[in-house]
Write an enzyme that holds these catalytic residues in place. Structure first.
Site, PDB file in Angstrom:
ATOM      1  N   CYS A  40      52.840  38.845  42.656  1.00 48.61           N
ATOM      2  CA  CYS A  40      52.239  37.656  43.265  1.00 48.61           C
ATOM      3  C   CYS A  40      50.737  37.756  43.014  1.00 48.61           C
ATOM      4  O   CYS A  40      50.321  38.159  41.940  1.00 48.61           O
ATOM      5  CB  CYS A  40      52.599  37.558  44.749  1.00 48.61           C
ATOM      6  SG  CYS A  40      52.107  38.996  45.713  1.00 48.61           S
ATOM      7  N   MET A  41      49.918  37.423  43.976  1.00 45.99           N
ATOM      8  CA  MET A  41      48.471  37.532  43.782  1.00 45.99           C
ATOM      9  C   MET A  41      47.971  38.920  44.179  1.00 45.99           C
ATOM     10  O   MET A  41      47.215  39.543  43.448  1.00 45.99           O
ATOM     11  CB  MET A  41      47.738  36.454  44.597  1.00 45.99           C
ATOM     12  CG  MET A  41      46.258  36.358  44.278  1.00 45.99           C
ATOM     13  SD  MET A  41      45.893  35.891  42.575  1.00 45.99           S
ATOM     14  CE  MET A  41      45.783  34.129  42.740  1.00 45.99           C
TER      15      MET A  41
END
Length: 116
Positions: free
Chosen positions: A74-75
């Site tokens: 994800c981030m």
């Protein structure tokens, strides 16, 4: 569920199915890891319950088999871990890129335009 780091992932990127669980707008705005496939976390459980044809029609790639080498990111890492739990509940042996996209960029990994 095990983790994978930048060095291992970048050296063997083509050996993995990299699933980016960020929201589509994040992928579009920030780019993505080359070859990664976007399945936003809120869609993941339903996506993995789809039949193969419906999955490919919606996401643009073949639904991974349960023996595929899947890596979630994800981030920053939190959603990637939750995605790993979802994959595990569906019978997949998934690895989590704990540093995720921020780590990839910070270590100089190639970033391509996002295709959400």
């Amino acid at each position: 569920m095990s983790e994978i780091n930048f060095t291992e992932l970048s050296a063997n990127l083509s050996d993995h199915v990299v699933v980016d669980v960020r929201n589509r707008n994040e992928v579009e705005e920030n780019g993505q890891i080359p070859g990664a496939h976007c399945i936003p976390l809120p869609e993941l459980e339903e996506a993995m319950d789809m039949d193969d044809d419906a999955f490919e029609n919606k996401y643009g790639f073949s639904k991974p088999s349960t023996d595929a080498a899947i890596v979630t990111h994800c981030m920053k890492g939190g959603r990637a871990r939750r995605a790993g739990d979802i994959f595990k509940s569906k019978g997949y042996a998934t690895r989590v890129y704990e540093g995720s996209f921020n780590d990839w960029k910070a270590r100089g990994g190639e970033v391509v335009p996002g295709k959400p």
